[in-house]
Write a protein that holds these residues in place. Structure first.
Motif, PDB file in Angstrom:
ATOM      1  N   TYR A 132       0.844  -1.193   0.000  1.00 44.32           N
ATOM      2  CA  TYR A 132       0.000   0.000   0.000  1.00 44.32           C
ATOM      3  C   TYR A 132       0.883   1.249   0.000  1.00 44.32           C
ATOM      4  CZ  TYR A 132      -2.752   3.850   1.667  1.00 44.32           C
ATOM      5  OH  TYR A 132      -3.321   5.086   1.779  1.00 44.32           O
ATOM      6  N   THR A 133       0.749   2.071  -1.012  1.00 43.91           N
ATOM      7  CA  THR A 133       1.542   3.296  -1.097  1.00 43.91           C
ATOM      8  C   THR A 133       0.628   4.504  -1.068  1.00 43.91           C
ATOM      9  OG1 THR A 133       3.220   2.128  -2.382  1.00 43.91           O
ATOM     10  CG2 THR A 133       3.297   4.532  -2.421  1.00 43.91           C
ATOM     11  N   PRO A 134       0.675   5.283   0.009  1.00 43.38           N
ATOM     12  CA  PRO A 134      -0.169   6.484   0.075  1.00 43.38           C
ATOM     13  C   PRO A 134       0.243   7.460  -1.032  1.00 43.38           C
ATOM     14  CG  PRO A 134       1.028   6.103   2.154  1.00 43.38           C
ATOM     15  CD  PRO A 134       1.601   5.171   1.145  1.00 43.38           C
ATOM     16  N   SER A 135      -0.709   8.269  -1.488  1.00 45.18           N
ATOM     17  CA  SER A 135      -0.372   9.157  -2.597  1.00 45.18           C
ATOM     18  C   SER A 135       0.398  10.409  -2.144  1.00 45.18           C
ATOM     19  CB  SER A 135      -1.628   9.530  -3.393  1.00 45.18           C
ATOM     20  OG  SER A 135      -2.719   9.746  -2.542  1.00 45.18           O
ATOM     21  N   ARG A 136       0.417  10.693  -0.854  1.00 44.12           N
ATOM     22  CA  ARG A 136       1.287  11.779  -0.362  1.00 44.12           C
ATOM     23  C   ARG A 136       2.136  11.219   0.773  1.00 44.12           C
ATOM     24  NH1 ARG A 136      -0.580  17.189  -0.914  1.00 44.12           N
ATOM     25  NH2 ARG A 136      -2.052  17.302  -2.671  1.00 44.12           N
ATOM     26  N   ILE A 137       3.452  11.422   0.663  1.00 39.37           N
ATOM     27  CA  ILE A 137       4.328  10.704   1.591  1.00 39.37           C
ATOM     28  C   ILE A 137       5.154  11.617   2.495  1.00 39.37           C
ATOM     29  CG2 ILE A 137       4.481   8.638   0.144  1.00 39.37           C
ATOM     30  CD1 ILE A 137       7.144   9.700  -0.925  1.00 39.37           C
ATOM     31  N   LYS A 138       5.099  12.913   2.230  1.00 40.48           N
ATOM     32  CA  LYS A 138       5.952  13.817   3.008  1.00 40.48           C
ATOM     33  C   LYS A 138       5.591  13.814   4.499  1.00 40.48           C
ATOM     34  CE  LYS A 138       7.878  18.382   2.528  1.00 40.48           C
ATOM     35  NZ  LYS A 138       7.659  19.774   2.091  1.00 40.48           N
ATOM     36  N   TRP A 139       4.302  13.605   4.758  1.00 38.34           N
ATOM     37  CA  TRP A 139       3.810  13.575   6.127  1.00 38.34           C
ATOM     38  C   TRP A 139       4.607  12.611   7.010  1.00 38.34           C
ATOM     39  CZ3 TRP A 139       1.669   9.575   9.035  1.00 38.34           C
ATOM     40  CH2 TRP A 139       0.978   9.948  10.201  1.00 38.34           C
ATOM     41  N   PHE A 140       5.020  11.484   6.405  1.00 37.10           N
ATOM     42  CA  PHE A 140       5.722  10.457   7.182  1.00 37.10           C
ATOM     43  C   PHE A 140       7.083  10.957   7.661  1.00 37.10           C
ATOM     44  CE2 PHE A 140       2.504   8.229   4.879  1.00 37.10           C
ATOM     45  CZ  PHE A 140       2.050   7.286   5.775  1.00 37.10           C
TER      46      PHE A 140
END
Lengths: 189, 189
Positions: A132-140
């Motif tokens: 599963y790859t979220p479409s926005r990743i900067k949050w992580f």
């Protein structure tokens, strides 16, 4: 090996042996990589509150993404019962977050090759997962306080499968995948 | 599974059973992919003249690439005896060219995940390979007359290993790869 179990999105809440996760990571360590830089990095989440936070964030992004998806993809998702809801992010006993250190040459390619190794190792241990790859990743990076050069590639929720029945997704035939069809005549299929 | 054989660059010229290649492709077919688009495409090269052409092209590009590489990489390559010469492109009995149809979502990631499956399937069959990606790939579309949306991801030369002795490349420890070190205390390592 060629008869893999399908992608699993429904997990039993049963705990799993963390030694199996270590086994999976040790398999990933054996993957080849550009200039042997081994750009994969792992973050193992077992804490219930952190899983909840990740689910909450991903669902908020997914909801917007689903609303804005192209029609063919909306239809495709609906046919498979995939919604913006991602309960597996909370229900799977372990979330294995896979990052790539993008300073390395071919970091994305190498990391996904290692993900291939990991999926087979997860299956070998009788466990289930979905990439599963979220479409926005900067949050992580903000949430876990990570340097910018670590980019989340995928979240692997890992656990025992729930008793849901899955329909195997259709696969293209070899004839569709092999570009030079004349080779097929030389091979007894 | 966690004790993989190393990357092999020296191949025996002995022919291999093409059914083993079909097995490898059937394993790749089982890989998950973005929206199940199965963006991987394969081109199987066994013709000696075509292998020669591929080697000639790749070596001409590699020669320039090696000359212009950053110093740390030149040093790294020299230490491992890797030069611009790519004899394996001619010596391996089969070249398996892996393309991604980049019109699919997550095409690159999905294709490299499938490459991970393929490497393990190749090993399962007692064969050897190395993931070799030329630094310029457009030539392949022209040479094989392929649409622009097929992008070469890697060439897998496949064959039986020659009797060369390899030194296993060093691997990072789990401690170096796991970001949240505190988890290690919860796991008996």
């Amino acid at each position: 090996m060629s008869k893999r179990r399908e992608t699993i999105r429904d997990f039993s809440k049963e705990k799993i042996n963390l030694e199996d996760i270590i086994y999976v990571l040790n398999v990933a360590r054996e993957a080849p990589s550009g200039a042997n830089k081994q750009p994969w990095r792992f973050l193992i989440v077992i804490d219930e509150d952190i899983k909840k936070e990740i689910r909450r964030y991903c669902e908020s992004v997914e909801r917007k993404f689903h609303e804005n998806a192209p029609d063919w993809f909306k239809k495709w998702l609906a046919e498979r019962g995939i919604s913006w809801r991602k309960p597996f992010l909370e229900e799977a006993p372990v979330l294995l977050l896979v990052f790539a250190d993008i300073r390395a040459p071919y970091a994305i390619q190498s990391t996904w090759l290692a993900v291939g190794y990991m999926l087979l190792a997860i299956e070998e241990k009788g466990l289930a997962t979905v990439t599963y790859t979220p479409s926005r990743i900067k949050w992580f990076n903000e949430f876990f306080n990570l340097p910018d050069h670590y980019k989340l590639q995928t979240i692997l929720p890992i656990g025992k499968p729930a008793d849901t029945k899955y329909q195997k997704q259709p696969r293209k035939s070899l004839e569709e995948l092999i570009i030079n069809k004349e080779i097929l005549e030389k091979i007894r299929l």
